[in-house]
Design a protein around this motif. Structure first.
Motif, PDB file in Angstrom:
ATOM      1  N   GLY A 230       1.183  -8.932   1.594  1.00 56.43           N
ATOM      2  CA  GLY A 230       1.756  -9.416   0.344  1.00 56.43           C
ATOM      3  C   GLY A 230       1.584  -8.443  -0.803  1.00 56.43           C
ATOM      4  O   GLY A 230       1.313  -8.845  -1.930  1.00 56.43           O
ATOM      5  N   LEU A 231       1.756  -7.176  -0.545  1.00 59.72           N
ATOM      6  CA  LEU A 231       1.605  -6.163  -1.581  1.00 59.72           C
ATOM      7  C   LEU A 231       2.960  -5.848  -2.206  1.00 59.72           C
ATOM      8  O   LEU A 231       3.848  -5.317  -1.548  1.00 59.72           O
TER       9      LEU A 231
ATOM     10  N   TYR B 267       2.105   6.402   0.429  1.00 59.29           N
ATOM     11  CA  TYR B 267       0.726   5.962   0.659  1.00 59.29           C
ATOM     12  C   TYR B 267      -0.085   6.065  -0.633  1.00 59.29           C
ATOM     13  O   TYR B 267      -0.803   5.146  -1.000  1.00 59.29           O
ATOM     14  N   GLY B 268       0.061   7.194  -1.323  1.00 59.29           N
ATOM     15  CA  GLY B 268      -0.650   7.361  -2.598  1.00 59.29           C
ATOM     16  C   GLY B 268      -0.232   6.311  -3.612  1.00 59.29           C
ATOM     17  O   GLY B 268      -1.078   5.749  -4.317  1.00 59.29           O
ATOM     18  N   ALA B 269       1.060   6.023  -3.676  1.00 54.89           N
ATOM     19  CA  ALA B 269       1.544   4.998  -4.610  1.00 54.89           C
ATOM     20  C   ALA B 269       0.956   3.640  -4.250  1.00 54.89           C
ATOM     21  O   ALA B 269       0.524   2.883  -5.138  1.00 54.89           O
ATOM     22  N   ALA B 270       0.917   3.305  -2.959  1.00 54.28           N
ATOM     23  CA  ALA B 270       0.365   2.015  -2.533  1.00 54.28           C
ATOM     24  C   ALA B 270      -1.111   1.912  -2.872  1.00 54.28           C
ATOM     25  O   ALA B 270      -1.579   0.885  -3.383  1.00 54.28           O
ATOM     26  N   LYS B 271      -1.848   2.967  -2.609  1.00 48.85           N
ATOM     27  CA  LYS B 271      -3.289   2.935  -2.846  1.00 48.85           C
ATOM     28  C   LYS B 271      -3.639   2.896  -4.335  1.00 48.85           C
ATOM     29  O   LYS B 271      -4.694   2.393  -4.705  1.00 48.85           O
ATOM     30  N   GLU B 272      -2.735   3.405  -5.181  1.00 55.54           N
ATOM     31  CA  GLU B 272      -3.003   3.312  -6.620  1.00 55.54           C
ATOM     32  C   GLU B 272      -2.506   1.991  -7.199  1.00 55.54           C
ATOM     33  O   GLU B 272      -2.653   1.737  -8.381  1.00 55.54           O
ATOM     34  N   GLY B 273      -1.902   1.149  -6.346  1.00 53.42           N
ATOM     35  CA  GLY B 273      -1.421  -0.151  -6.795  1.00 53.42           C
ATOM     36  C   GLY B 273       0.012  -0.159  -7.285  1.00 53.42           C
ATOM     37  O   GLY B 273       0.496  -1.160  -7.804  1.00 53.42           O
ATOM     38  N   ASN B 274       0.719   0.934  -7.104  1.00 55.95           N
ATOM     39  CA  ASN B 274       2.116   1.023  -7.516  1.00 55.95           C
ATOM     40  C   ASN B 274       2.976   0.556  -6.328  1.00 55.95           C
ATOM     41  O   ASN B 274       3.669   1.331  -5.689  1.00 55.95           O
ATOM     42  N   HIS B 275       2.900  -0.749  -6.068  1.00 55.48           N
ATOM     43  CA  HIS B 275       3.506  -1.298  -4.867  1.00 55.48           C
ATOM     44  C   HIS B 275       5.028  -1.265  -4.876  1.00 55.48           C
ATOM     45  O   HIS B 275       5.651  -1.117  -3.814  1.00 55.48           O
TER      46      HIS B 275
END
Length: 186
Positions: free
Chosen positions: A98-99, A61-69
């Motif tokens: 589409g992330l 979740y943290g990776a997704a929210k920082e844009g590290n998809h």
């Protein structure tokens, strides 16, 4: 104090170790002397060697929210393969939006359905929305409403809100997303 010093002398020389787990090999006899513990890289390395834990979803979740998809997808994909419904729900969110890859509503709906079948009230709600909208699956109002009722029965407050608002999808989705849910004919 003398015993402490003697213990070090008897233990022999200690090799210097860097703080990387790049060459982590869980099968070597010595193990990893000083692996990273509280870093994303350390968690990924352990996951790549089959060691996961419940906090991996939080790390994803943290990776997704920082844009590290790419990293978030890797984590959620691994969790999904292990049957983790939260991992499935987060990967569905990434597929639907589409992330880190092209938008894939079919894959998102399949993940929601699978997580729903495993007992996730959030996934039941999401799958119900997919069915009501015909997003990623054929539109089916009856099945969609049943999935929403099932989610509400499991305690999902958003599902109950949708029921209380006579299944008005605008009550649970911002109108800014309407473009995404309109029916396409080609």
């Amino acid at each position: 104090m003398l015993r402490f010093a003697l213990l070090f002398c008897l233990a022999g020389p200690v090799a210097a170790q860097t703080f990387t787990t790049e060459n982590y090999d869980p099968g070597d006899d010595a193990g990893v002397l000083n692996p990273e513990e509280l870093s994303l890289r350390g968690a990924l390395d352990r996951m790549r060697y089959g060691e996961t834990h419940p906090m991996m979803g939080v790390i994803g979740y943290g990776a997704a929210k920082e844009g590290n998809h790419a990293v978030a997808r890797e984590i959620f994909d691994e969790l999904s393969q292990q049957g983790d419904v939260q991992g499935m729900t987060w990967l569905s969110w990434m597929e639907d939006n589409g992330l880190g890859a092209p938008e894939n509503p079919e894959a998102a709906a399949a993940l929601d359905r699978r997580a729903m079948e495993l007992g996730s009230e959030v996934a039941a709600f999401n799958h119900g929305l997919n069915l009501l909208r015909g997003r990623g699956v054929p539109m089916d109002q009856d099945a969609g409403r049943q999935a929403i009722r099932d989610a509400a029965a499991m305690g999902d407050t958003s599902a109950q809100h949708l029921i209380d608002n006579d299944y008005d999808l605008d009550s649970v989705t911002p109108d800014a997303d309407n473009w995404k849910y309109e029916q396409r004919y080609f």
